[in-house]
Design a protein around this motif. Structure first.
Motif, mmCIF file in Angstrom:
data_model
loop_
_atom_site.group_PDB
_atom_site.id
_atom_site.type_symbol
_atom_site.label_atom_id
_atom_site.label_comp_id
_atom_site.label_asym_id
_atom_site.label_seq_id
_atom_site.Cartn_x
_atom_site.Cartn_y
_atom_site.Cartn_z
ATOM 1 N N GLN A 91 33.378 90.824 7.398
ATOM 2 C CA GLN A 91 32.106 90.142 7.654
ATOM 3 C C GLN A 91 30.964 90.834 6.926
ATOM 4 O OE1 GLN A 91 31.010 88.520 11.607
ATOM 5 N NE2 GLN A 91 29.258 89.915 11.532
ATOM 6 N N ALA A 92 30.972 92.159 6.949
ATOM 7 C CA ALA A 92 29.916 92.897 6.245
ATOM 8 C C ALA A 92 29.935 92.584 4.753
ATOM 9 C CB ALA A 92 30.092 94.393 6.479
ATOM 10 N N LYS A 93 31.125 92.491 4.205
ATOM 11 C CA LYS A 93 31.244 92.171 2.777
ATOM 12 C C LYS A 93 30.675 90.790 2.487
ATOM 13 C CE LYS A 93 34.655 91.807 -0.957
ATOM 14 N NZ LYS A 93 36.100 91.909 -1.318
ATOM 15 N N ARG A 94 30.950 89.822 3.355
ATOM 16 C CA ARG A 94 30.429 88.466 3.141
ATOM 17 C C ARG A 94 28.906 88.455 3.181
ATOM 18 N NH1 ARG A 94 34.617 86.942 6.715
ATOM 19 N NH2 ARG A 94 33.087 86.553 8.358
ATOM 20 N N PHE A 95 28.316 89.135 4.160
ATOM 21 C CA PHE A 95 26.856 89.174 4.256
ATOM 22 C C PHE A 95 26.253 89.882 3.044
ATOM 23 C CE2 PHE A 95 27.148 87.698 8.551
ATOM 24 C CZ PHE A 95 25.880 87.223 8.879
ATOM 25 N N ASN A 96 26.894 90.949 2.613
ATOM 26 C CA ASN A 96 26.317 91.734 1.520
ATOM 27 C C ASN A 96 26.414 91.057 0.163
ATOM 28 O OD1 ASN A 96 25.247 93.868 2.919
ATOM 29 N ND2 ASN A 96 27.134 95.067 2.856
ATOM 30 N N GLU A 97 27.153 89.970 0.073
ATOM 31 C CA GLU A 97 27.139 89.188 -1.168
ATOM 32 C C GLU A 97 25.737 88.664 -1.472
ATOM 33 O OE1 GLU A 97 30.018 86.094 -1.388
ATOM 34 O OE2 GLU A 97 31.728 87.414 -0.951
ATOM 35 N N PHE A 98 24.917 88.519 -0.417
ATOM 36 C CA PHE A 98 23.561 88.002 -0.595
ATOM 37 C C PHE A 98 22.544 89.124 -0.776
ATOM 38 C CE2 PHE A 98 25.886 85.042 2.211
ATOM 39 C CZ PHE A 98 25.902 83.922 1.395
ATOM 40 N N LEU A 99 22.984 90.370 -0.713
ATOM 41 C CA LEU A 99 22.050 91.493 -0.728
ATOM 42 C C LEU A 99 21.248 91.614 -2.023
ATOM 43 C CD1 LEU A 99 20.968 93.912 0.821
ATOM 44 C CD2 LEU A 99 22.866 95.273 -0.106
ATOM 45 N N PRO A 100 21.855 91.469 -3.217
ATOM 46 C CA PRO A 100 21.045 91.625 -4.431
ATOM 47 C C PRO A 100 19.848 90.680 -4.488
ATOM 48 C CG PRO A 100 23.379 91.722 -4.973
ATOM 49 C CD PRO A 100 23.291 91.303 -3.534
ATOM 50 N N ASP A 101 20.068 89.405 -4.228
ATOM 51 C CA ASP A 101 18.952 88.454 -4.271
ATOM 52 C C ASP A 101 17.968 88.702 -3.125
ATOM 53 O OD1 ASP A 101 19.746 87.187 -6.560
ATOM 54 O OD2 ASP A 101 20.799 85.555 -5.541
ATOM 55 N N PHE A 102 18.475 89.088 -1.980
ATOM 56 C CA PHE A 102 17.583 89.367 -0.854
ATOM 57 C C PHE A 102 16.700 90.571 -1.166
ATOM 58 C CE2 PHE A 102 16.692 90.926 3.524
ATOM 59 C CZ PHE A 102 16.038 89.799 3.995
ATOM 60 N N ASN A 103 17.254 91.576 -1.818
ATOM 61 C CA ASN A 103 16.447 92.739 -2.199
ATOM 62 C C ASN A 103 15.406 92.382 -3.259
ATOM 63 O OD1 ASN A 103 17.229 94.810 -0.486
ATOM 64 N ND2 ASN A 103 18.985 95.388 -1.754
ATOM 65 N N LYS A 104 15.697 91.389 -4.099
ATOM 66 C CA LYS A 104 14.683 90.930 -5.057
ATOM 67 C C LYS A 104 13.472 90.364 -4.311
ATOM 68 C CE LYS A 104 17.893 89.742 -8.808
ATOM 69 N NZ LYS A 104 18.469 88.625 -9.599
ATOM 70 N N LEU A 105 13.755 89.599 -3.266
ATOM 71 C CA LEU A 105 12.659 89.064 -2.460
ATOM 72 C C LEU A 105 11.876 90.201 -1.808
ATOM 73 C CD1 LEU A 105 11.096 86.800 -1.052
ATOM 74 C CD2 LEU A 105 12.940 86.677 0.642
ATOM 75 N N ARG A 106 12.562 91.169 -1.265
ATOM 76 C CA ARG A 106 11.883 92.311 -0.653
ATOM 77 C C ARG A 106 11.034 93.063 -1.691
ATOM 78 N NH1 ARG A 106 13.129 94.217 4.245
ATOM 79 N NH2 ARG A 106 12.585 96.335 3.535
ATOM 80 N N MET A 107 11.555 93.219 -2.891
ATOM 81 C CA MET A 107 10.821 93.924 -3.941
ATOM 82 C C MET A 107 9.527 93.186 -4.285
ATOM 83 S SD MET A 107 12.049 94.827 -7.826
ATOM 84 C CE MET A 107 12.104 93.078 -8.240
ATOM 85 N N VAL A 108 9.599 91.866 -4.431
ATOM 86 C CA VAL A 108 8.411 91.077 -4.741
ATOM 87 C C VAL A 108 7.361 91.217 -3.641
ATOM 88 C CG1 VAL A 108 7.566 88.718 -5.024
ATOM 89 C CG2 VAL A 108 9.632 89.445 -6.205
ATOM 90 N N LEU A 109 7.822 91.386 -2.419
ATOM 91 C CA LEU A 109 6.914 91.542 -1.291
ATOM 92 C C LEU A 109 6.440 92.981 -1.114
ATOM 93 C CD1 LEU A 109 8.757 89.235 1.252
ATOM 94 C CD2 LEU A 109 6.489 88.856 0.301
ATOM 95 N N GLY A 110 6.874 93.859 -1.995
ATOM 96 C CA GLY A 110 6.447 95.242 -1.912
ATOM 97 C C GLY A 110 7.212 96.063 -0.900
ATOM 98 N N LEU A 111 8.422 95.637 -0.578
ATOM 99 C CA LEU A 111 9.229 96.322 0.429
ATOM 100 C C LEU A 111 10.395 97.056 -0.226
ATOM 101 C CD1 LEU A 111 9.414 93.450 3.074
ATOM 102 C CD2 LEU A 111 7.948 95.482 3.166
ATOM 103 N N PRO A 112 10.854 98.151 0.366
ATOM 104 C CA PRO A 112 11.991 98.887 -0.203
ATOM 105 C C PRO A 112 13.287 98.092 -0.069
ATOM 106 C CG PRO A 112 11.407 99.799 1.933
ATOM 107 C CD PRO A 112 10.336 98.800 1.587
ATOM 108 N N SER A 113 14.217 98.379 -0.945
ATOM 109 C CA SER A 113 15.517 97.712 -0.901
ATOM 110 C C SER A 113 16.316 98.179 0.308
ATOM 111 C CB SER A 113 16.306 97.993 -2.179
ATOM 112 O OG SER A 113 15.653 97.454 -3.299
#
Length: 462
Positions: A211-233
């Protein structure tokens, strides 16, 4: 980061697209432009300032009941609440709260896809692809009106990052078993009991890794959103839960399996179970005095392709000497189902009132219906279709408060299970014992206490 920037990244990152203790308070005079109140809460006096909360929901009607119940509890304690949700939910909210809706984020079945057979695709469509749109809408609403804190459903990851970026207190409300796996427990969607043997623990560990692996497939794009918002990865998608001030599990701890430990910001606050606005009036269809047992057949509020299942349940009830009331809910049409003589099918009815008249509840196993049944000391027959239903079913079965059948069960199997629940008193006894514990949790209003404690700490740290 402004809402304009969020709008520009939306497509690029994720694609297109009974006792109420908190009523007891003394109002003090206004000081420094803010109205202070002395509140009697958990046997302690404390000074509480009224705050403005934005409550955020999505998708199906079943999500609204706990959210609105929580909103009423805060409003009862003098706070201001407005609700942001799917436009279809405005009729359920009525004029009770100020209402705003989504401008960019998906609505209707686009927000909550009916087909959840491919879990990864459902996560993509419902949670992660529209995360930037949810973030932009919420950030814009926070900028539009004064907002002191946000309460949102736990799967709204886009809302969570927007609130974190705005520096506001964030409360993630989980009106179901924890989505984030808790130490020592199986994933919510596995339907497994708490592991006891080494083999069971190994099976659960394998599922957790998967399950963790499935969720983390979305992590790269989610971290891009966090970066644009000025948040750490983040190192893991689950880490987003750690960024909230509180993750409030709106279930009873006595209902859940006992975890080895809870994350520091997790709290059980008990079920939030006001009667939904869409529930229709209730007039008992059976004689006041009758020896035949009675059942409630409660269809899920969400669209999960349950028409065939409900028909097989009706056909099974036809084989049993009982009377039954069935509620189709907002996702099924009465005309699409064939009912036997001993089943009365209605679009909706207040389940609490109906449950006082019946001996057993038959359901797909959503937390609201399961909890209401247990609060009314009723055993359950659960035929889960997915989501948290399998986890709820596992807990009911483990605690001896009901039986579980697969959603593919035949009418004969349904009939046999109903007869067992009616004839064996141990199920009723277990449901009554569990219901007593759940009722004790409900009247404590822990939700309000947890929210006000965080707000007081935030205010004191300024």
């Amino acid at each position: 980061m402004t809402s304009r920037v969020l709008r520009s990244i939306g497509a690029g990152v994720f694609g297109r697209g009974e006792v109420e203790p908190h009523r007891a308070f003394l109002r003090a005079k206004k000081r420094s432009g803010a109205q202070l109140r002395l509140v009697l809460s958990d046997q302690r006096f404390g000074i509480v300032m009224p705050h403005s909360f934005l409550f955020v929901s999505w998708g199906i009607s079943g999500n609204m009941t706990p959210l609105l119940t929580a909103g009423r509890q805060l409003r009862c304690n003098g706070h201001r609440v407005r609700v942001m949700a799917d436009p279809a939910m405005q009729s359920e909210i009525g004029g009770e709260f100020d209402f705003v809706t989504w401008q960019r984020a998906p609505t209707g079945s686009d927000a909550d896809p009916t087909d959840a057979s491919d879990r990864q695709e459902w996560l993509r469509q419902a949670i992660f692809r529209p995360a930037a749109a949810y973030a932009a809408d919420v950030r814009e609403e926070i900028e539009r009106r004064p907002t002191d804190a946000v309460v949102c459903l736990d799967l709204l990851f886009g809302v969570a990052v927007a609130v974190e970026a705005a520096g506001l207190p964030l409360f993630l409300l989980s009106p179901h078993i924890s989505i984030r796996p808790l130490p020592g427990l199986p994933p919510a969607i596995s339907g497994l009991p708490k592991p006891e043997t080494e083999d069971q623990r190994a099976e659960v560990e394998a599922l957790l890794i998967s399950q963790a692996k499935r969720f983390n497939e979305f992590l790269p794009d989610f971290n891009k959103l966090r970066m644009v918002l000025g948040l750490p990865s983040l190192r893991h998608i689950y880490d987003q839960f750690d960024r909230a001030d509180r993750v409030l599990l709106a279930i009873s701890e006595s209902f859940d399996f006992e975890a080895d430990a809870l994350p520091p910001n997790f709290r059980y606050v008990g079920p939030l179970l006001d009667i939904p606005a869409w529930s229709g009036p209730w007039h008992a269809p059976w004689p006041e005095r009758q020896d035949r047992p009675r059942a409630l057949i409660a269809c899920s509020t969400g669209a999960q392709g349950q028409k065939d299942l409900m028909q097989r349940i009706f056909d099974g009830v036809d084989m049993v000497d009982i009377e039954a009331l069935a509620t189709a809910g907002p996702s099924l049409r009465i005309t699409d189902l064939r009912t036997p003589k001993n089943v009365l099918l209605v679009q909706s009815a207040p389940h609490d009132a109906v449950m006082r008249e019946v001996s057993v509840v038959i359901t797909q196993g959503g937390h609201g219906t399961v909890c209401r049944a247990l609060v009314n000391d009723l055993p359950l027959l659960i035929l889960p279709c997915g989501r948290d239903q399998v986890g709820n079913a596992a807990r009911v079965k483990a605690k001896g408060a009901g039986l579980v059948l697969p959603s593919t069960a035949s009418p004969v199997e349904v009939a046999a299970a109903i007869n067992e629940l009616i004839s064996e008193p141990r199920y009723k006894f277990s449901a009554r014992r569990l219901g007593r514990a759940i009722r004790a949790d409900i009247i404590k209003h822990r939700f309000v206490h947890e929210v006000e404690a965080v707000m007081a700490d935030r205010h004191a740290s300024r």
